[in-house]
Design an enzyme around this catalytic site. Structure first.
Site, PDB file in Angstrom:
ATOM      1  N   HIS A 123     -40.769  19.966  31.260  1.00  0.00           N
ATOM      2  CA  HIS A 123     -41.747  18.525  31.311  1.00  0.00           C
ATOM      3  C   HIS A 123     -40.916  17.502  30.234  1.00  0.00           C
ATOM      4  O   HIS A 123     -40.285  17.486  29.845  1.00  0.00           O
ATOM      5  CB  HIS A 123     -42.582  18.648  30.200  1.00  0.00           C
ATOM      6  CG  HIS A 123     -43.604  17.674  30.200  1.00  0.00           C
ATOM      7  ND1 HIS A 123     -45.339  17.040  30.461  1.00  0.00           N
ATOM      8  CD2 HIS A 123     -43.651  16.857  28.789  1.00  0.00           C
ATOM      9  CE1 HIS A 123     -45.688  16.348  29.871  1.00  0.00           C
ATOM     10  NE2 HIS A 123     -44.592  15.756  29.090  1.00  0.00           N
ATOM     11  N   MET A 161     -39.532   7.634  27.280  1.00  0.00           N
ATOM     12  CA  MET A 161     -40.432   6.370  26.432  1.00  0.00           C
ATOM     13  C   MET A 161     -40.089   4.891  25.870  1.00  0.00           C
ATOM     14  O   MET A 161     -38.330   5.835  26.345  1.00  0.00           O
ATOM     15  CB  MET A 161     -39.973   6.808  24.967  1.00  0.00           C
ATOM     16  CG  MET A 161     -41.216   9.044  25.220  1.00  0.00           C
ATOM     17  SD  MET A 161     -41.693   9.528  23.259  1.00  0.00           S
ATOM     18  CE  MET A 161     -42.074  10.885  23.513  1.00  0.00           C
ATOM     19  N   GLY A 169     -49.027  19.343  20.977  1.00  0.00           N
ATOM     20  CA  GLY A 169     -50.016  20.510  19.996  1.00  0.00           C
ATOM     21  C   GLY A 169     -50.286  21.805  20.341  1.00  0.00           C
ATOM     22  O   GLY A 169     -51.419  22.166  19.763  1.00  0.00           O
ATOM     23  N   HIS A 201     -43.108  12.498  32.296  1.00  0.00           N
ATOM     24  CA  HIS A 201     -44.705  11.905  31.851  1.00  0.00           C
ATOM     25  C   HIS A 201     -44.005  11.059  31.137  1.00  0.00           C
ATOM     26  O   HIS A 201     -42.796  10.253  30.213  1.00  0.00           O
ATOM     27  CB  HIS A 201     -44.672  13.323  30.435  1.00  0.00           C
ATOM     28  CG  HIS A 201     -46.002  11.983  29.882  1.00  0.00           C
ATOM     29  ND1 HIS A 201     -46.173  12.832  29.022  1.00  0.00           N
ATOM     30  CD2 HIS A 201     -46.816  10.856  30.037  1.00  0.00           C
ATOM     31  CE1 HIS A 201     -47.261  12.342  28.416  1.00  0.00           C
ATOM     32  NE2 HIS A 201     -47.833  11.084  29.474  1.00  0.00           N
ATOM     33  N   MET A 213     -44.412   7.003  29.435  1.00  0.00           N
ATOM     34  CA  MET A 213     -44.971   6.966  28.746  1.00  0.00           C
ATOM     35  C   MET A 213     -44.011   4.844  28.111  1.00  0.00           C
ATOM     36  O   MET A 213     -43.341   4.740  27.596  1.00  0.00           O
ATOM     37  CB  MET A 213     -44.722   7.137  27.236  1.00  0.00           C
ATOM     38  CG  MET A 213     -45.791   8.344  27.017  1.00  0.00           C
ATOM     39  SD  MET A 213     -45.103  10.033  26.111  1.00  0.00           S
ATOM     40  CE  MET A 213     -44.141  10.851  26.834  1.00  0.00           C
ATOM     41  N   SER A 228     -42.217  21.812  20.568  1.00  0.00           N
ATOM     42  CA  SER A 228     -42.165  22.097  19.419  1.00  0.00           C
ATOM     43  C   SER A 228     -42.322  24.300  19.680  1.00  0.00           C
ATOM     44  O   SER A 228     -41.793  24.774  18.694  1.00  0.00           O
ATOM     45  CB  SER A 228     -42.518  21.725  18.043  1.00  0.00           C
ATOM     46  OG  SER A 228     -44.279  21.417  17.919  1.00  0.00           O
ATOM     47  N   ASP A 280     -50.955  17.699  26.621  1.00  0.00           N
ATOM     48  CA  ASP A 280     -50.177  17.792  26.397  1.00  0.00           C
ATOM     49  C   ASP A 280     -50.197  17.088  24.629  1.00  0.00           C
ATOM     50  O   ASP A 280     -50.487  15.866  24.152  1.00  0.00           O
ATOM     51  CB  ASP A 280     -49.600  16.205  26.922  1.00  0.00           C
ATOM     52  CG  ASP A 280     -47.432  16.224  26.546  1.00  0.00           C
ATOM     53  OD1 ASP A 280     -46.951  16.918  25.932  1.00  0.00           O
ATOM     54  OD2 ASP A 280     -47.535  15.119  27.385  1.00  0.00           O
ATOM     55  N   SER A 303     -41.812  21.298  26.975  1.00  0.00           N
ATOM     56  CA  SER A 303     -41.115  19.562  26.598  1.00  0.00           C
ATOM     57  C   SER A 303     -40.124  19.490  26.383  1.00  0.00           C
ATOM     58  O   SER A 303     -39.698  20.277  25.207  1.00  0.00           O
ATOM     59  CB  SER A 303     -42.359  18.774  26.200  1.00  0.00           C
ATOM     60  OG  SER A 303     -41.891  17.771  25.701  1.00  0.00           O
TER      61      SER A 303
HETATM   62  C1  DX5 Z   1     -46.056  13.792  23.183  1.00  0.00           C
HETATM   63  C2  DX5 Z   1     -45.428  14.295  24.090  1.00  0.00           C
HETATM   64  C3  DX5 Z   1     -45.679  15.788  24.011  1.00  0.00           C
HETATM   65  C4  DX5 Z   1     -43.959  16.070  23.512  1.00  0.00           C
HETATM   66  C5  DX5 Z   1     -44.978  17.182  23.086  1.00  0.00           C
HETATM   67  O1  DX5 Z   1     -45.682  12.574  22.999  1.00  0.00           O
HETATM   68  O2  DX5 Z   1     -45.831  14.023  24.993  1.00  0.00           O
HETATM   69  O3  DX5 Z   1     -44.530  16.095  25.656  1.00  0.00           O
HETATM   70  O4  DX5 Z   1     -42.890  16.568  23.710  1.00  0.00           O
HETATM   71  O5  DX5 Z   1     -44.630  17.565  22.043  1.00  0.00           O
HETATM   72  P1  DX5 Z   1     -45.346  19.607  21.136  1.00  0.00           P
HETATM   73  O6  DX5 Z   1     -46.030  20.525  21.755  1.00  0.00           O
HETATM   74  O7  DX5 Z   1     -44.364  19.144  19.582  1.00  0.00           O
HETATM   75  O8  DX5 Z   1     -46.692  18.435  20.020  1.00  0.00           O
HETATM   76 ZN    ZN Z   2     -45.241  14.636  27.657  1.00  0.00          ZN
END
Ligand code: DX5
Ligand code: ZN
Length: 229
Positions: free
Chosen positions: A37, A41, A178, A70, A72, A199, A176, A12
């Protein structure tokens, strides 16, 4: 884009250097990313704002693999054509973003992209049961969307149910939030094939020192594949 259930790692770019997206995309792809990815947002559906269709069109010029977008955002339908024109291979919308997810998935396919449907942690697997013939991907959120680097929320049981519901349909199960080498094995075993990681991919590296990206991607992939035996 042929369908298969092999493990795919989708970094991501929410965790990339926002002043250097082109080089960040090339760096993660050179280091083994299967997909890229892109987290869109709107400050309304989620409490954070990232980028819109012009930025996504600019990313497209650098993506050689699969651009997985993605959304959101709510409402989502008025923006589908713009993200498709921006070059998204996959456009994923949330079940929770409006009353007509069925129509949204039809519109995504109608715009020429693959259609994904995402579920927040509080949304049951059954909410997509009647959508599976319209979807190319189901995204199971393992954090509440909005930010990278949050603590993993265990959704293994939901993934297992979805995997059974999907059966032999060509529908990816994407995770998606953690994802790292410790959480990937249980997810792969439950039936996930696309692992998004922000991350856990970008940590320790940079565009001028991208080898850690490769090590991080390889570690997540190896952990998931080892779990599959
Ligand atoms: C969260 C995003 C994820 C996010 C994942 O709202 O949709 O794609 O970047 O980030 P990590 O892998 O750090 O949890
Ligand atoms: Zn995402």
């Amino acid at each position: 884009m042929d369908f298969d259930r092999s493990i795919k790692i989708a970094p991501s770019i929410l965790s990339a250097d926002f002043a250097d997206f082109g080089r960040e995309i090339r760096a993660v792809e050179d280091q083994g990313a299967d997909w890229v990815h892109v987290d869109v947002m709107d400050g309304h559906f989620v409490p954070n704002i990232t980028f819109g269709p012009p930025a996504v069109a600019a990313f497209r010029k650098h993506v050689r693999t699969v651009m997985d977008v993605h959304l959101m955002i709510a409402p989502v339908d008025p923006y589908i054509d713009a993200f498709a024109r921006a070059g998204a291979d996959i456009i994923t919308a949330h079940v929770e973003a409006g009353p007509h997810i069925h129509r949204t998935l039809q519109a995504i396919r109608g715009a020429g992209a693959k259609a994904g449907v995402a579920l927040n942690p509080g949304t049951p697997a059954e909410s997509v049961e009647h959508l599976l013939d319209l979807a190319d991907l189901v995204c199971v959120m393992t954090v509440n969307p909005g930010f990278g680097g949050q603590k993993f929320i265990d959704m293994t049981d939901k993934v297992r149910r979805l995997h059974a519901m999907i059966g032999d349909r060509p529908v990816h199960i994407e995770i998606d939030g953690g994802v790292d080498p410790t959480t990937a094995p249980g997810l792969a075993r439950a039936g996930a094939d696309v692992l998004v990681a922000g991350s856990a991919v970008f940590r320790g590296g940079s565009v001028s020192n991208s080898a850690p990206y490769g090590e991080n991607i390889a570690a997540i992939r190896a952990a998931a594949q080892a779990a599959l035996g």
